[in-house]
Write a protein that holds these residues in place. Structure first.
Motif, mmCIF file in Angstrom:
data_model
loop_
_atom_site.group_PDB
_atom_site.id
_atom_site.type_symbol
_atom_site.label_atom_id
_atom_site.label_comp_id
_atom_site.label_asym_id
_atom_site.label_seq_id
_atom_site.Cartn_x
_atom_site.Cartn_y
_atom_site.Cartn_z
ATOM 1 N N GLU A 129 -8.711 10.828 1.802
ATOM 2 C CA GLU A 129 -9.089 9.109 1.898
ATOM 3 C C GLU A 129 -8.682 8.080 1.031
ATOM 4 O OE1 GLU A 129 -12.649 9.943 3.947
ATOM 5 O OE2 GLU A 129 -11.935 10.852 5.591
ATOM 6 N N GLU A 130 -8.482 8.574 -0.036
ATOM 7 C CA GLU A 130 -7.892 7.685 -1.048
ATOM 8 C C GLU A 130 -7.023 6.819 -0.804
ATOM 9 O OE1 GLU A 130 -10.770 6.530 -2.497
ATOM 10 O OE2 GLU A 130 -11.793 8.224 -1.166
ATOM 11 N N SER A 131 -5.464 7.082 0.060
ATOM 12 C CA SER A 131 -4.450 6.201 0.400
ATOM 13 C C SER A 131 -3.699 5.986 1.433
ATOM 14 C CB SER A 131 -3.703 6.673 -0.585
ATOM 15 O OG SER A 131 -3.664 8.636 -0.519
ATOM 16 N N LEU A 132 -3.148 5.291 1.639
ATOM 17 C CA LEU A 132 -2.267 5.501 3.217
ATOM 18 C C LEU A 132 -0.595 4.829 2.879
ATOM 19 C CD1 LEU A 132 -2.544 4.448 6.737
ATOM 20 C CD2 LEU A 132 -2.797 2.057 5.742
ATOM 21 N N PHE A 133 0.140 5.832 3.933
ATOM 22 C CA PHE A 133 1.085 5.459 3.822
ATOM 23 C C PHE A 133 1.562 5.402 4.621
ATOM 24 C CE2 PHE A 133 -0.038 9.357 0.344
ATOM 25 C CZ PHE A 133 1.526 9.101 -0.554
ATOM 26 N N ILE A 134 2.504 4.143 3.967
ATOM 27 C CA ILE A 134 3.818 3.403 5.209
ATOM 28 C C ILE A 134 4.628 2.749 4.438
ATOM 29 C CG2 ILE A 134 1.012 2.132 6.161
ATOM 30 C CD1 ILE A 134 3.159 0.082 4.072
ATOM 31 N N TYR A 135 5.522 2.287 5.362
ATOM 32 C CA TYR A 135 7.205 1.781 5.557
ATOM 33 C C TYR A 135 6.847 0.460 5.358
ATOM 34 C CZ TYR A 135 9.018 7.053 5.793
ATOM 35 O OH TYR A 135 9.064 7.807 5.644
ATOM 36 N N SER A 136 7.445 0.089 4.757
ATOM 37 C CA SER A 136 7.771 -1.682 5.065
ATOM 38 C C SER A 136 8.602 -2.022 3.939
ATOM 39 C CB SER A 136 6.109 -2.167 4.103
ATOM 40 O OG SER A 136 6.487 -3.641 4.275
ATOM 41 N N GLU A 137 10.177 -2.804 4.598
ATOM 42 C CA GLU A 137 10.289 -3.663 4.096
ATOM 43 C C GLU A 137 11.893 -2.463 2.829
ATOM 44 O OE1 GLU A 137 8.606 -5.899 -0.001
ATOM 45 O OE2 GLU A 137 7.970 -7.525 1.681
ATOM 46 N N TYR A 138 11.853 -2.210 4.018
ATOM 47 C CA TYR A 138 12.921 -0.429 3.762
ATOM 48 C C TYR A 138 12.157 0.501 2.980
ATOM 49 C CZ TYR A 138 15.777 -3.948 6.327
ATOM 50 O OH TYR A 138 16.109 -5.374 6.081
ATOM 51 N N ARG A 139 10.919 0.877 2.808
ATOM 52 C CA ARG A 139 10.501 1.398 1.721
ATOM 53 C C ARG A 139 9.302 2.391 1.775
ATOM 54 N NH1 ARG A 139 7.948 -0.529 -3.288
ATOM 55 N NH2 ARG A 139 7.469 -3.118 -2.225
ATOM 56 N N MET A 140 8.793 3.742 1.509
ATOM 57 C CA MET A 140 7.478 4.181 2.149
ATOM 58 C C MET A 140 6.635 3.203 0.815
ATOM 59 S SD MET A 140 6.201 7.714 2.378
ATOM 60 C CE MET A 140 6.891 8.564 3.987
ATOM 61 N N MET A 141 5.392 2.635 0.786
ATOM 62 C CA MET A 141 4.772 2.084 -0.034
ATOM 63 C C MET A 141 3.139 2.990 0.463
ATOM 64 S SD MET A 141 5.029 -1.535 0.588
ATOM 65 C CE MET A 141 3.888 -2.035 -0.427
ATOM 66 N N LYS A 142 2.328 3.700 -1.122
ATOM 67 C CA LYS A 142 1.617 4.348 -0.338
ATOM 68 C C LYS A 142 0.191 2.994 -0.977
ATOM 69 C CE LYS A 142 -1.175 7.625 -3.493
ATOM 70 N NZ LYS A 142 -1.535 8.492 -4.599
ATOM 71 N N ILE A 143 -0.750 2.640 -0.391
ATOM 72 C CA ILE A 143 -1.786 2.134 -0.305
ATOM 73 C C ILE A 143 -3.634 2.413 -1.096
ATOM 74 C CG2 ILE A 143 -2.649 -0.295 0.847
ATOM 75 C CD1 ILE A 143 -0.104 -0.242 1.618
ATOM 76 N N GLY A 144 -3.409 2.315 -1.531
ATOM 77 C CA GLY A 144 -5.447 2.689 -1.998
ATOM 78 C C GLY A 144 -5.805 2.156 -1.201
ATOM 79 N N LEU A 145 -6.926 2.807 -0.260
ATOM 80 C CA LEU A 145 -7.987 1.909 0.962
ATOM 81 C C LEU A 145 -8.672 1.525 0.775
ATOM 82 C CD1 LEU A 145 -8.866 5.663 2.308
ATOM 83 C CD2 LEU A 145 -6.672 3.459 3.177
#
Length: 232
Positions: A129-145
């Motif tokens: 629950e401390e991060s979210l993985f998404i795809y953006s601009e042709y790459r996978m990104m990890k975003i801190g909640l």
């Protein structure tokens, strides 16, 4: 237990590089390599694999078409000498895209991304629950909640607004992203908005004011959020 990996590339020197690099990561186990795509595809249909390193430009079938044909897809890291294929690769939700010749430092970043994403997908929700993985601009990104202020719906896309960084756009629905977020920390307040509860500074006249001073409306369907937010 290490991630089971295979590599498919019609160039033996490229396979040797992958073999050497994988050997440096205890969390990865290279169980097989293939220098033709057909044999590799057949293996994938008969064996469970966690991570696939695959060249894109091969004579029998392209790596892109091979991945599209798989009924069950492992995590994918594409390897290629041609940058022009990046867009198609990430349409297939690739973990990463390595441009040949591949350096160990660049391989290391891709490998750690795969290991981290595997852990994220396979741990109980309360541990992720401390991060979210998404795809953006042709790459996978990890975003801190903790960095997310609010999320906005833009038809087939969502825009994730962050506190100290530029917004991130990704192909997803509000409903889809809400299922990935802890309900105690993120609430929907409108058909077009999700807010981080701890980023709400005030509520007045059915409008939420966030810490950035952004104001968002609360729609009729979500007015229960007002009473819930006011609870001590």
């Amino acid at each position: 237990m290490p991630l089971r990996c295979i590599a498919i590339d019609d160039e033996p020197p490229a396979l040797a590089v992958i073999r050497e690099y994988v050997s440096k990561f205890p969390a990865l186990q290279l169980v097989h390599t293939f220098d033709d795509a057909i044999s590799g595809a057949e293996y994938l249909r008969q064996h469970a694999v966690d991570l696939l390193f695959i060249d894109i430009n091969m004579p029998d079938i392209t790596g892109l078409d091979l991945v599209r044909s798989l009924p069950e897809k492992p995590m994918i890291i594409f390897t290629t000498a041609y940058k022009k294929f990046a867009h198609e690769g990430f349409e297939l939700n690739a973990i990463d895209y390595l441009l040949k010749p591949i350096s160990l430092e660049r391989f290391s970043r891709a490998a750690h991304k795969a290991i981290e994403y595997y852990d994220y997908k396979n741990k109980p929700r309360y541990e992720t629950e401390e991060s979210l993985f998404i795809y953006s601009e042709y790459r996978m990104m990890k975003i801190g909640l903790q960095d997310i202020e609010y999320i906005e719906s833009l038809e087939d896309y969502i825009k994730i607004h962050r506190i100290n960084d530029k917004p991130v756009l990704t192909l997803m629905t509000l409903k889809g992203v809400l299922e990935k977020l802890p309900t105690a920390r993120f609430r929907r307040i409108h058909r077009s908005y999700i807010v981080a509860v701890d980023k709400v500074k005030s509520i007045l006249n059915r409008k939420v004011t966030l810490v950035s001073s952004t104001e968002l409306p609360i729609s009729d369907s979500y007015t229960s959020f007002i009473a819930e937010w006011k609870k001590p």
